[in-house]
Scaffold this motif. Structure first.
Motif, PDB file in Angstrom:
ATOM      1  N   ALA A 260     102.533  57.552  37.873  1.00  0.00           N
ATOM      2  CA  ALA A 260     102.949  58.494  38.921  1.00  0.00           C
ATOM      3  C   ALA A 260     101.739  59.208  39.512  1.00  0.00           C
ATOM      4  CB  ALA A 260     103.951  59.506  38.351  1.00  0.00           C
ATOM      5  N   THR A 261     100.841  59.649  38.653  1.00  0.00           N
ATOM      6  CA  THR A 261      99.635  60.341  39.112  1.00  0.00           C
ATOM      7  C   THR A 261      98.788  59.418  39.979  1.00  0.00           C
ATOM      8  OG1 THR A 261      99.652  61.631  37.058  1.00  0.00           O
ATOM      9  CG2 THR A 261      97.646  61.695  38.372  1.00  0.00           C
ATOM     10  N   ALA A 262      98.651  58.165  39.545  1.00  0.00           N
ATOM     11  CA  ALA A 262      97.848  57.193  40.286  1.00  0.00           C
ATOM     12  C   ALA A 262      98.468  56.828  41.629  1.00  0.00           C
ATOM     13  CB  ALA A 262      97.643  55.937  39.440  1.00  0.00           C
ATOM     14  N   LEU A 263      99.765  57.068  41.785  1.00  0.00           N
ATOM     15  CA  LEU A 263     100.427  56.838  43.071  1.00  0.00           C
ATOM     16  C   LEU A 263     100.356  58.081  43.963  1.00  0.00           C
ATOM     17  CD1 LEU A 263     103.575  54.796  41.952  1.00  0.00           C
ATOM     18  CD2 LEU A 263     101.724  53.982  43.442  1.00  0.00           C
ATOM     19  N   GLY A 264      99.631  59.096  43.519  1.00  0.00           N
ATOM     20  CA  GLY A 264      99.432  60.286  44.346  1.00  0.00           C
ATOM     21  C   GLY A 264     100.444  61.379  44.142  1.00  0.00           C
ATOM     22  N   LYS A 265     101.238  61.284  43.061  1.00  0.00           N
ATOM     23  CA  LYS A 265     102.214  62.328  42.768  1.00  0.00           C
ATOM     24  C   LYS A 265     101.556  63.436  41.942  1.00  0.00           C
ATOM     25  CE  LYS A 265     105.144  59.713  44.817  1.00  0.00           C
ATOM     26  NZ  LYS A 265     105.654  60.086  46.151  1.00  0.00           N
ATOM     27  N   TRP A 266     102.196  64.596  41.918  1.00  0.00           N
ATOM     28  CA  TRP A 266     101.684  65.712  41.130  1.00  0.00           C
ATOM     29  C   TRP A 266     102.366  65.721  39.772  1.00  0.00           C
ATOM     30  CZ3 TRP A 266      97.374  67.799  42.681  1.00  0.00           C
ATOM     31  CH2 TRP A 266      97.046  67.712  44.034  1.00  0.00           C
ATOM     32  N   SER A 267     101.582  65.528  38.734  1.00  0.00           N
ATOM     33  CA  SER A 267     102.120  65.468  37.372  1.00  0.00           C
ATOM     34  C   SER A 267     101.727  66.704  36.588  1.00  0.00           C
ATOM     35  CB  SER A 267     101.591  64.219  36.656  1.00  0.00           C
ATOM     36  OG  SER A 267     102.069  63.036  37.256  1.00  0.00           O
ATOM     37  N   LEU A 268     102.691  67.245  35.842  1.00  0.00           N
ATOM     38  CA  LEU A 268     102.397  68.300  34.877  1.00  0.00           C
ATOM     39  C   LEU A 268     102.012  67.605  33.579  1.00  0.00           C
ATOM     40  CD1 LEU A 268     104.061  69.825  37.070  1.00  0.00           C
ATOM     41  CD2 LEU A 268     105.023  71.199  35.220  1.00  0.00           C
ATOM     42  N   VAL A 269     100.792  67.815  33.111  1.00  0.00           N
ATOM     43  CA  VAL A 269     100.286  67.068  31.960  1.00  0.00           C
ATOM     44  C   VAL A 269      99.696  68.036  30.941  1.00  0.00           C
ATOM     45  CG1 VAL A 269      98.735  65.235  31.182  1.00  0.00           C
ATOM     46  CG2 VAL A 269      99.760  65.105  33.463  1.00  0.00           C
ATOM     47  N   VAL A 270     100.172  67.931  29.697  1.00  0.00           N
ATOM     48  CA  VAL A 270      99.643  68.772  28.633  1.00  0.00           C
ATOM     49  C   VAL A 270      98.361  68.138  28.093  1.00  0.00           C
ATOM     50  CG1 VAL A 270     100.160  69.947  26.457  1.00  0.00           C
ATOM     51  CG2 VAL A 270     102.000  69.473  28.081  1.00  0.00           C
ATOM     52  N   ASN A 271      97.349  68.946  27.909  1.00  0.00           N
ATOM     53  CA  ASN A 271      95.998  68.479  27.601  1.00  0.00           C
ATOM     54  C   ASN A 271      95.854  68.168  26.104  1.00  0.00           C
ATOM     55  OD1 ASN A 271      93.302  67.846  28.123  1.00  0.00           O
ATOM     56  ND2 ASN A 271      92.618  69.962  27.869  1.00  0.00           N
ATOM     57  N   HIS A 272      96.278  66.971  25.709  1.00  0.00           N
ATOM     58  CA  HIS A 272      96.186  66.575  24.303  1.00  0.00           C
ATOM     59  C   HIS A 272      96.214  65.057  24.182  1.00  0.00           C
ATOM     60  CE1 HIS A 272     100.359  65.386  24.458  1.00  0.00           C
ATOM     61  NE2 HIS A 272     100.793  66.618  24.658  1.00  0.00           N
ATOM     62  N   CYS A 284      95.653  66.367  38.201  1.00  0.00           N
ATOM     63  CA  CYS A 284      97.016  66.730  37.796  1.00  0.00           C
ATOM     64  C   CYS A 284      97.061  68.243  37.598  1.00  0.00           C
ATOM     65  CB  CYS A 284      97.425  66.000  36.520  1.00  0.00           C
ATOM     66  SG  CYS A 284      96.497  66.510  35.067  1.00  0.00           S
ATOM     67  N   ILE A 285      98.228  68.737  37.265  1.00  0.00           N
ATOM     68  CA  ILE A 285      98.375  70.153  36.914  1.00  0.00           C
ATOM     69  C   ILE A 285      98.295  70.218  35.397  1.00  0.00           C
ATOM     70  CG2 ILE A 285      99.884  72.169  37.002  1.00  0.00           C
ATOM     71  CD1 ILE A 285     101.019  70.979  39.615  1.00  0.00           C
ATOM     72  N   LEU A 286      97.124  70.581  34.904  1.00  0.00           N
ATOM     73  CA  LEU A 286      96.814  70.498  33.484  1.00  0.00           C
ATOM     74  C   LEU A 286      97.271  71.762  32.758  1.00  0.00           C
ATOM     75  CD1 LEU A 286      95.392  68.251  31.845  1.00  0.00           C
ATOM     76  CD2 LEU A 286      93.298  69.622  31.970  1.00  0.00           C
ATOM     77  N   ILE A 287      97.937  71.565  31.637  1.00  0.00           N
ATOM     78  CA  ILE A 287      98.506  72.663  30.855  1.00  0.00           C
ATOM     79  C   ILE A 287      97.941  72.590  29.435  1.00  0.00           C
ATOM     80  CG2 ILE A 287     100.641  73.611  29.881  1.00  0.00           C
ATOM     81  CD1 ILE A 287     102.015  72.129  32.356  1.00  0.00           C
ATOM     82  N   GLU A 288      97.440  73.697  28.944  1.00  0.00           N
ATOM     83  CA  GLU A 288      96.906  73.720  27.581  1.00  0.00           C
ATOM     84  C   GLU A 288      98.045  73.905  26.583  1.00  0.00           C
ATOM     85  OE1 GLU A 288      93.880  72.992  26.669  1.00  0.00           O
ATOM     86  OE2 GLU A 288      93.303  72.735  28.783  1.00  0.00           O
ATOM     87  N   PRO A 289      98.046  73.136  25.499  1.00  0.00           N
ATOM     88  CA  PRO A 289      99.069  73.344  24.465  1.00  0.00           C
ATOM     89  C   PRO A 289      98.862  74.686  23.781  1.00  0.00           C
ATOM     90  CG  PRO A 289      97.407  71.772  23.712  1.00  0.00           C
ATOM     91  CD  PRO A 289      97.105  72.060  25.149  1.00  0.00           C
ATOM     92  N   ASN A 290      99.932  75.225  23.182  1.00  0.00           N
ATOM     93  CA  ASN A 290      99.820  76.526  22.508  1.00  0.00           C
ATOM     94  C   ASN A 290      99.987  76.415  20.999  1.00  0.00           C
ATOM     95  OD1 ASN A 290     102.556  76.068  22.280  1.00  0.00           O
ATOM     96  ND2 ASN A 290     103.172  78.136  22.879  1.00  0.00           N
ATOM     97  N   GLY A 291     100.017  75.178  20.486  1.00  0.00           N
ATOM     98  CA  GLY A 291     100.144  74.998  19.048  1.00  0.00           C
ATOM     99  C   GLY A 291     100.675  73.608  18.727  1.00  0.00           C
TER     100      GLY A 291
END
Length: 361
Positions: A260-272, A284-291
């Motif tokens: 999806a990201t490679a097709l130009g979509k905006w992905s919410l992705v957790v950084n892990h 992408c819209i990068l989100i840090e995990p909290n635990g």
């Protein structure tokens, strides 16, 4: 080059990766003796198969026993659980591992190979800490996916998508509930969910999905059946504005979010885990995990077993809610940095790396 291949060819994610790698082997003139895991070649989902590639696969399977030689290296793609066998003395294993622990069985089976390649640097580092001779190789963008430039819904509607197997590890229920809490019955937003799991019976799957709704009726969530063709998956990915699949708690690559990201979509992705190999704050819209929390769900991850032990990553609902708002604000904006993933990660590069490793065994 002449090699033996033992891998699945079907509609699941492992089969999809096998299909794309073998297509590159075929183009490069590799001569293979093919042993399909699962007993057969199922190409029904792939509706753009080159007839010559189709014939090459079937002929390679039919002639496999006649091509057998202990001097040929084997390329195997499968789970660690099930990779304790070899066809020839030298074997390169490509496998996926998601959790943050390696069990004694997993370590020993990885060591049993001539070499093991994981699909992420995260897993490579984990097993190297246990003295496993291993590396990692990236997956590629499926060239059968292309931008359609169609308009699927009203321009005013923000279309979210969630794809993949329904699992605790993937946070499927948690994602659906958060989205409904935020956007439920607001028809300026739509959520299309394609999360059928073949390991659940149809009635089980229906009850699981209905449970996510808590008996309420919603006008803006669509539960889609299993998509039988790659072209249907392509339409799904093109239809959405925002992908939520990257909110999974642990991944070996995450093909839906990546594609999806490679097709130009905006992905919410957790950084892990494997996300770190391809997702960044620019694409992408990068989100840090909290635990973290235990992965155990009583179905796919069962505590005190010889495989699949460990934890998945968690995230804060308020943080993800804000990330959804950020994605909504990008409606109509093409993700040009995401599209660069198509060139950065290709199955040709994956195949070249595998062949180099096989030659060195």
């Amino acid at each position: 080059m002449e090699i033996i291949v033992e891998a699945p060819l079907n509609s699941l994610s492992f089969g999809n990766v096998t299909y794309n790698i073998l297509r590159q082997f075929w183009r490069k003139g590799v001569d293979i003796a093919l042993y399909p895991i699962g007993g057969g070649i199922d190409l029904n989902v792939y509706d753009k198969v080159d007839p010559k590639f189709h014939d090459w696969l079937h002929q390679s399977a039919m002639e496999a026993n006649a091509k057998l030689s202990k001097d040929k290296p084997t390329f195997k793609m499968w789970h660690l659980n099930g990779s304790q066998t070899r066809i020839s003395p030298q074997q390169l294993l490509l496998t996926f591992h998601e959790l943050d622990q390696a069990t004694a069985s997993e370590i020993n089976i990885a060591k049993f190979q001539s070499k093991t390649l994981f699909s992420s640097k995260f897993s490579e580092d984990l097993f190297k800490n246990h003295n496993v001779d291993c590396g990692s190789v990236s997956m590629g963008f499926d060239e059968d996916f292309v931008k359609t430039d169609k308009e699927y819904l009203s321009k005013n509607v923000v279309h979210f998508g969630l794809m993949g197997k329904f699992e605790k590890r993937k946070n499927t229920e948690k994602i659906i509930r958060l989205w409904l809490q935020k956007y439920g019955n607001n028809n300026d937003y739509q959520l299309s969910v394609c999360v059928n799991n073949p390991f659940f019976k149809p009635e089980e799957m229906q009850n699981i999905l209905l449970n996510c709704l808590d008996g309420k009726r919603y006008t803006n969530i669509n539960f889609l059946p299993f998509l039988n063709k790659n072209s249907e998956v392509n339409e799904f990915l093109n239809s959405i504005d925002v992908d939520l699949t990257g909110l999974s708690g642990a991944e070996g690559w995450n093909l839906p979010a990546f594609n999806a990201t490679a097709l130009g979509k905006w992905s919410l992705v957790v950084n892990h885990t494997s996300h770190k190999d391809w997702a960044n704050k620019d694409n992408c819209i990068l989100i840090e995990p909290n635990g973290t929390e235990p992965a155990y769900d009583g179905k796919f991850f069962i505590e005190d077993q010889p495989f699949n032990q460990g934890n998945i990553h968690t995230w804060d609902s308020d943080t993800v809610s804000q990330a959804m708002d950020q994605a909504v604000s990008k409606k109509g904006q093409n993700n040009s940095e995401g599209e660069k993933l198509r060139e950065q990660f290709s199955y040709e590069k994956t195949a070249d790396r595998l062949l180099t490793e096989l030659e060195s065994l």
